[in-house]
Design an enzyme around this catalytic site. Structure first.
Site, PDB file in Angstrom:
ATOM      1  N   GLU A 106      -0.107  -2.634   7.563  1.00  0.00           N
ATOM      2  CA  GLU A 106      -0.770  -1.479   8.293  1.00  0.00           C
ATOM      3  C   GLU A 106      -0.522  -1.374   9.631  1.00  0.00           C
ATOM      4  OE1 GLU A 106      -5.094  -2.608   7.299  1.00  0.00           O
ATOM      5  OE2 GLU A 106      -4.455  -3.106   5.263  1.00  0.00           O
ATOM      6  N   HIS A 163       0.781  -1.036   0.032  1.00  0.00           N
ATOM      7  CA  HIS A 163      -0.178   0.147   0.145  1.00  0.00           C
ATOM      8  C   HIS A 163       0.788   1.099   0.131  1.00  0.00           C
ATOM      9  CE1 HIS A 163      -3.442  -2.266   1.861  1.00  0.00           C
ATOM     10  NE2 HIS A 163      -3.503  -2.566   0.544  1.00  0.00           N
ATOM     11  N   SER A 220      -7.997  -1.411  -0.526  1.00  0.00           N
ATOM     12  CA  SER A 220      -7.112  -0.336  -0.554  1.00  0.00           C
ATOM     13  C   SER A 220      -7.637   0.737  -1.717  1.00  0.00           C
ATOM     14  CB  SER A 220      -5.708  -0.642  -0.691  1.00  0.00           C
ATOM     15  OG  SER A 220      -5.665  -1.802  -1.664  1.00  0.00           O
TER      16      SER A 220
HETATM   17  C1  2PG Z   1      -6.345  -5.758   3.637  1.00  0.00           C
HETATM   18  C2  2PG Z   1      -6.810  -4.559   2.643  1.00  0.00           C
HETATM   19  C3  2PG Z   1      -7.642  -3.578   3.333  1.00  0.00           C
HETATM   20  P1  2PG Z   1      -6.539  -4.753   0.101  1.00  0.00           P
HETATM   21  O1  2PG Z   1      -5.397  -6.162   3.352  1.00  0.00           O
HETATM   22  O2  2PG Z   1      -7.075  -6.050   4.565  1.00  0.00           O
HETATM   23  O3  2PG Z   1      -6.904  -2.907   4.172  1.00  0.00           O
HETATM   24  O4  2PG Z   1      -6.090  -4.382   1.684  1.00  0.00           O
HETATM   25  O5  2PG Z   1      -7.774  -4.078  -0.144  1.00  0.00           O
HETATM   26  O6  2PG Z   1      -5.272  -4.221  -0.856  1.00  0.00           O
HETATM   27  O7  2PG Z   1      -6.424  -6.144   0.058  1.00  0.00           O
HETATM   28 MG    MG Z   2      -5.882  -7.609   5.161  1.00  0.00          MG
END
Ligand code: 2PG
Ligand code: MG
Length: 409
Positions: A161, A152, A363
């Protein structure tokens, strides 16, 4: 009977400058339901297939709507099952999870509008929690993703995160205030130390030359400016470990560590002993089942072990997760599975096994889509993951919770 009238479907731009699908369904009484579909960057391998947007639009217009329009729009289960049957594949590769979900969610919205109900109330009816919702709403606690790494951000942080989590016993407005205050304090601290305060895909800061430990230290400082750490505010992380897994090893390059699954477990033990984590998501690659088993055994009494890429909102895969005791909480992303009905079944199953439920954005998202906020309220989800309190497509979800809060009082 109120019937379907017409459909429109076209491509729009999402928060990551990618194209996604927007579908508008109109009922005979003039009620309109609109949906836009989010997009993941760190995806589980068994998510519903996302078709290129032109193909997805064509499927909605020429293959899906002409078939479902014969049915009762208020029979959400039927509509979803007809689409699942029409597609005929395990991961919706024929018609596309994005096409199918865009119809599924637009139908629900059109019906809510026709009944003049807020969306969460209509979903609560589908889910069977109408009474709970009218007796008094409970709001999901926000998980604020204040530092971004992994897929991300263009920095060197391995974990995807870093989350700040308000205590569960406060109202939604206060919880959002905590997110805003900690985010602002963190911005100041980074700025003071000459780190970039540019943000990643989910609105969290994305400084370069950071490490996991450094990230956690900064967050601790930011929380400590106003709040009691481990009492008023807690830590969480979505590790998204797949992004630094290769051939049996997990490599956290910024700390010069290449670890086996056992060493990674020790690494987590160390982090948890220093910081008040209440939740860790995707600590191991989705195919590293022994890693998940060991992790859950170690931490199930100490924090919530959250499966995302591992379970991808799929009720069938959830059976395996439950049977093997791989997690104690689940992420819910409707576009991982492709219909509202399957999403609700998934939540029901998870709850009936005592699992923690976290509704989540993606994301790549859109500034108009607040479906997960209504979903979270309707099913009584424990948490909502909608990024930092920053970037339009993130705050719109938190603001929708405030709107519900103020209109329900
Ligand atoms: C995650 C998501 C949302 P992505 O891994 O939990 O935060 O990321 O949408 O890129 O899968
Ligand atoms: Mg996730």
């Amino acid at each position: 009977m109120n019937k379907f009238d017409s459909v429109k479907s076209y491509k729009i731009i999402n928060s990551r400058s990618d194209w996604t699908i927007r579908t508008e369904i109109v009922l005979k009484d003039g009620s309109v339901g609109v949906s836009t579909i989010p997009e993941g960057a760190s995806k589980g391998e068994r998510e519903a297939i996302e078709l290129p947007v032109e193909k997805a639009v064509e499927n909605v217009l020429n293959k899906i709507f002409p078939v479902i329009k014969a049915f009762d729009p208020f029979d959400q289960c039927k509509i979803d099952n007809v689409m699942i049957g029409l597609d005929g594949t395990e991961f919706k590769s024929n018609l596309g999870g994005n096409s199918i979900l865009s119809v599924s969610l637009a139908v629900a919205r059109a019906c809510a509008n026709s009944r003049k109900l807020p969306l969460y109330r209509y979903i609560a009816e589908q889910y069977g929690t109408t009474k709970a919702v009218s007796d008094g709403i409970s709001f999901p606690t926000p998980l604020f993703n204040v530092l971004n790494g992994g897929k991300h951000a263009q920095n060197n942080l391995s974990f995807q995160e870093f989350m700040v989590i308000p205590a569960r016993n406060i109202n939604i407005e206060k919880a959002l205030e905590i997110g805003v205050n900690v985010y602002d304090a963190l911005k100041e601290l980074l700025h003071k130390d000459n780190y970039s305060t540019g943000v990643g895909d989910e609105g969290g800061f994305a400084p370069s030359d950071f490490t996991v430990h450094k990230a956690l230290e900064y967050i601790k400082k930011a929380i400590g400016e106003k709040y009691k750490i481990g009492k008023e505010v807690f830590f969480g992380t979505d590790v998204a470990a797949e992004s630094f897994y290769s051939k049996g090893n997990y490599e956290i390059k910024e700390e010069g560590r290449k670890m086996t699954r056992e060493q990674l477990l020790d690494y987590y033990k160390e982090l948890v002993s220093i910081y008040p984590f209440i939740l860790i998501e995707d600590p191991y690659y989705e195919k590293d089942i022994p890693g998940w088993m060991e992790f859950t055994k170690e931490f199930e009494d100490k924090l919530i072990v959250v499966a995302d890429d591992l379970v991808v909102t799929n009720p069938k895969i959830l059976d395996e997760v439950i049977e093997k005791k791989l997690a104690t909480g689940v992420i819910v992303k409707p576009n991982q599975v492709g219909t509202l009905s399957e999403t609700l079944n998934f939540i029901k199953k998870a709850k009936s096994h005592g699992m923690t439920v976290i509704v989540s954005h993606r994301s790549g998202d859109t500034g108009e889509d607040t479906f997960i906020s209504d979903l979270g309220v309707a099913v009584g989800a424990d948490f909502i993951k909608a990024g930092a309190p920053d970037r339009g497509e993130r705050v719109v979800k938190y603001n929708r919770l405030l709107e519900i809060y103020h209109n329900h009082k």
